[in-house]
Design an enzyme around this catalytic site. Structure first.
Site, PDB file in Angstrom:
ATOM      1  N   GLU A   1      22.282 -25.722  -0.996  1.00  0.00           N
ATOM      2  CA  GLU A   1      21.786 -27.504  -0.795  1.00  0.00           C
ATOM      3  C   GLU A   1      20.673 -27.521  -0.276  1.00  0.00           C
ATOM      4  O   GLU A   1      20.294 -26.702   1.366  1.00  0.00           O
ATOM      5  CB  GLU A   1      23.180 -27.675  -0.070  1.00  0.00           C
ATOM      6  CG  GLU A   1      23.779 -28.005  -0.197  1.00  0.00           C
ATOM      7  CD  GLU A   1      25.274 -28.521   0.848  1.00  0.00           C
ATOM      8  OE1 GLU A   1      24.889 -29.367   2.082  1.00  0.00           O
ATOM      9  OE2 GLU A   1      26.536 -27.807   0.932  1.00  0.00           O
TER      10      GLU A   1
ATOM     11  N   GLU B   1      29.460 -24.158   3.100  1.00  0.00           N
ATOM     12  CA  GLU B   1      29.552 -24.274   4.890  1.00  0.00           C
ATOM     13  C   GLU B   1      30.392 -23.879   5.447  1.00  0.00           C
ATOM     14  O   GLU B   1      30.608 -24.769   6.495  1.00  0.00           O
ATOM     15  CB  GLU B   1      28.931 -24.968   5.124  1.00  0.00           C
ATOM     16  CG  GLU B   1      27.210 -26.237   4.491  1.00  0.00           C
ATOM     17  CD  GLU B   1      26.971 -27.160   4.920  1.00  0.00           C
ATOM     18  OE1 GLU B   1      28.023 -28.169   5.689  1.00  0.00           O
ATOM     19  OE2 GLU B   1      25.853 -27.172   5.323  1.00  0.00           O
TER      20      GLU B   1
END
Ligand code: GAL
Length: 697
Positions: free
Chosen positions: A340, A174
């Site tokens: 995810e 991320e």
């Protein structure tokens, strides 16, 4: 119109399967959907790895995901590497038949690195340096940090780049600094370099930033700092802010692209390289990650928000998954997966409800229905100590008992095996849907600029874009979110919402698109400024006047508790967010007019034929999107295109292979009108909340 023109569009875009890309080897479209699970070997006793990975494989999971935060154990001392434990973990996974995604650990530098080199750390604008102890604390702008990163990435690539169990790489985690804007010395210097490259001379910068006003003028680049609301009285200079957003977007994508280059140089062509991005999160601009084979995103739909109906807080809302699907499948590589996905209850929401049984499965069908190739759940085991306690995994704290999410994965694995048997390579998107294909054009510059200078506290850039997305999906239109890098010509409908920053080349492309037969829809704020955020020395939005067939436009806003009215086809609609008051030219139809305020009778929505196509200008932003929806419905009808009328929360998509997917994000059962002859593969026509229906025609 225009059957012929629509047919040409349909042929151009009906099948959106990407060209040669290593993703195809790991996740062929005909596999329909592959499932993965995060595992952190370094977090668990080595004696448990075999048991855990066996269970994972027995659940029908195809791949696991290792090493994303493992720098501290991979390089315990400067330049001393320890890969043995990872060799062993990869080896066990391979023996269980699990493929492995490896990660570069650049989100978590080891403590020795940052203690010995504190200059690599990020800093807030209040001067506080971000220290060791969590993650994402090092600066992308630090050359020294980049050198350390490059070294570990190269070591990993050389060691695993030809390991047949390893299918691909995720860079960082991320990347985005979780909202922190880096004001470290490295970032300041890098920003100045970036500005020098863009402007060449300080005079050019001064001119573009309008610094003669308020004596903001700079004498040289060394005097410039990253703009900060903490360090200035009132908001910083808007052009400096736009440049800063661009700079950060370049900096983070550059950091990831740099790692991608190292991987590509050292790993087998069969291994792909990606990263996992938080969608619509500053400073992420997906197209800039263009050294990757494809991009993936991360998603946690149930984290304490309300949703649709009484149980919506357990189900999430459709655009939270649909919008990133539509964006990422048009990003680099034209393919995507979800790296995810929430497995159950998480630990960081406003409050953390249990997802409704079935919700996880439905999200995955949403990703499948929109063309995603894989979903990796975050995470396999619930942590017992350290960060992220209370975060569910596939298995509970004992490490062996399946949690509800684990059971849903077992079920999904079987269902996808079965669906793969029904994959039809020759299937083409049904004509009815292909005729509705719509693109929403998004450029982060316009998003940043309109957010920084919203002009009304009711302005919401993302909300405005998603309103059009939701309207189109309710009409059953396949929607792509595209950047200016794409060819507009493949879509019968192109929506350009609040595209405030333009240049003549872009307007010429829109013009050609419409003249060639496309249906262009422009909305509020479009064309007001140049690419640097400067108003034209001309009437407002002058560059789009000819295209839209208008003479002038100005805008208005109202307080949140008072509504103005627009009349459209005999019906009145409330607005108070944004109104473009338009003077159409002769020959341009006035589809909607203001029914009150001092400009009652003036135009709010225009439509005109342009060459073989049309241009529609929806000059109003309403709270509920009703006017916008009816304007689009009218446009579809005029174009001879059918539209569904799905309630908010009911999603219908078409997936290559010939699968029609219907999902229910609402809290009530929904009766779907199955077309005659439909062969149901999953679920049934009455969808319970969080229900799924898959059928073929
Ligand atoms: C994500 C993050 C993961 C993990 C997860 C917990 O945003 O990428 O590493 O922290 O949240 O829900």
């Amino acid at each position: 119109m225009k059957r012929k023109i629509l047919a040409a569009f349909a042929a151009a875009g009906a099948l959106c399967v990407s060209a040669a890309n290593p993703i195809d080897k790991s996740f062929p479209p005909e596999r329909v959907m592959s499932l993965g699970s995060y595992y952190y070997p370094e977090q668990w006793p080595m004696e448990q790895w075999d048991r855990d990975l066996s269970l994972m494989a027995d659940m029908g999971i195809d791949f696991t995901h290792f090493g994303e935060f493992a720098w501290g154990v991979l390089e315990p001392e400067d330049g001393k590497f320890d890969f043995e434990w990872l060799d062993k973990a990869v080896d066990i996974a391979a023996k269980k038949g699990l493929k492995v995604v490896l990660c570069t650990p650049s989100a978590t530098p080891p403590v020795w690195l940052t203690k010995n080199n504190p200059d690599v750390l990020t800093r807030r604008d209040n001067g506080v340096r971000i220290e060791h102890g969590r993650r994402q604390h090092a600066s992308w702008s630090s050359e020294k940090y980049r050198r350390y990163v490059a070294r570990i990435v190269e070591e990993l690539a050389k060691r695993y780049g030809n390991n047949p169990a390893v299918i691909g790489w995720q860079i960082d985690n991320e990347p985005g600094h979780y909202g922190l804007v880096d004001y470290s010395d490295n970032a300041q210097e890098s920003f100045r370099r970036w500005l020098k490259e863009k402007y060449g001379t300080i005079e050019n910068l001064n001119k573009t930033w309008g610094t003669n006003f308020w004596s903001e003028k700079y004498q040289n680049f060394d005097q410039i700092l990253l703009p900060s609301a903490v360090q200035t009285i009132e908001k910083p200079n808007p052009h400096a802010m736009l440049d800063m957003n661009n700079f950060h977007a370049d900096e983070v994508s550059g950091f990831v692209n740099m790692q991608a280059d190292i991987l590509h140089k050292n790993v087998s062509k069969d291994q792909w390289v990606t990263t996992n991005l938080i969608p619509m999160f500053n400073p992420i601009d997906v197209p800039r990650f263009d050294h990757l084979d494809f991009t993936t995103y991360t998603r946690y739909p149930v984290v304490g928000t309300s949703g649709i109906g009484g149980q919506g807080f357990r189900i999430g809302i459709p655009e939270d998954i649909g919008w990133p699907n539509a964006t990422f499948r048009n990003g680099p590589g034209k393919a995507f997966g979800v790296m995810e996905l929430q497995p159950g209850q998480v630990n960081w929401g406003e409050f953390n409800p249990q997802p409704l049984p079935g919700a996880l499965r439905m999200w995955i069908y949403h990703i499948m229905g929109d063309g995603g190739r894989f979903v990796c759940n975050y995470r396999f085991r619930q942590p017992l100590t350290g960060s992220e306690q209370h975060h569910y995994g596939m298995v509970g704290p004992d490490g062996v008992t399946l949690e509800p999410g684990g059971h849903e994965f077992v079920r999904l694995s079987k269902e996808f095996d079965e669906l793969a048997r029904h994959y039809d390579k020759k299937a083409r998107m049904p004509r009815e849907l292909a005729d509705r294909r719509s693109a929403i054009l998004m450029d982060m510059n316009s998003v940043w600029e309109t957010e920084f200078q919203p002009q009304t506290n009711q302005w919401n850039s993302h909300g405005h874009l998603k309103k059009y997305y939701n309207t189109l999906t309710a009409m059953g239109a396949p929607v792509d979110v595209i950047s200016e890098r794409e060819d507009f010509g493949q879509y019968p409908f192109l929506i350009v919402p609040a595209h405030q920053l333009v240049d003549s080349a872009l307007v010429a492309r829109w013009d050609k698109y419409a003249r060639d037969g496309g249906n262009l829809v422009i909305t509020v704020r479009t064309g007001l400024k140049d690419r640097n955020g400067k108003l034209w020395e001309a009437p407002f939005a002058a560059p789009i006047h000819d295209l839209a067939g208008i003479d002038s436009v100005y805008f208005d806003h109202m307080p949140g508790h008072i509504y103005g009215k627009v009349s459209f086809d005999g019906k009145d609609y409330d607005w108070n967010n944004w109104a473009d008051v338009i003077s159409p030219r002769k020959g341009t139809e006035s589809w909607g007019v203001y029914a009150d305020q001092f400009y009652a009778g003036k135009t709010a929505v225009t439509h005109r034929r342009h060459g073989k196509g049309t241009v529609t200008y929806i000059g109003v932003d309403t709270d509920n999107g009703a006017l916008e929806a009816d304007a689009l419905r009218k446009l579809f009808a005029e174009a001879g295109v059918t539209a569904d009328r799905l309630p908010y929360g009911i999603v219908r998509t078409w997936r290559d292979g010939g699968f029609n997917v219907v999902l229910n994000y609402t809290s009530d059962p929904y009766d779907y009108a199955l077309p005659a002859g439909a062969k149901v593969l999953v679920g049934e026509a009455t969808l319970p909340p969080a229900g799924v229906l898959v059928y073929k025609l």
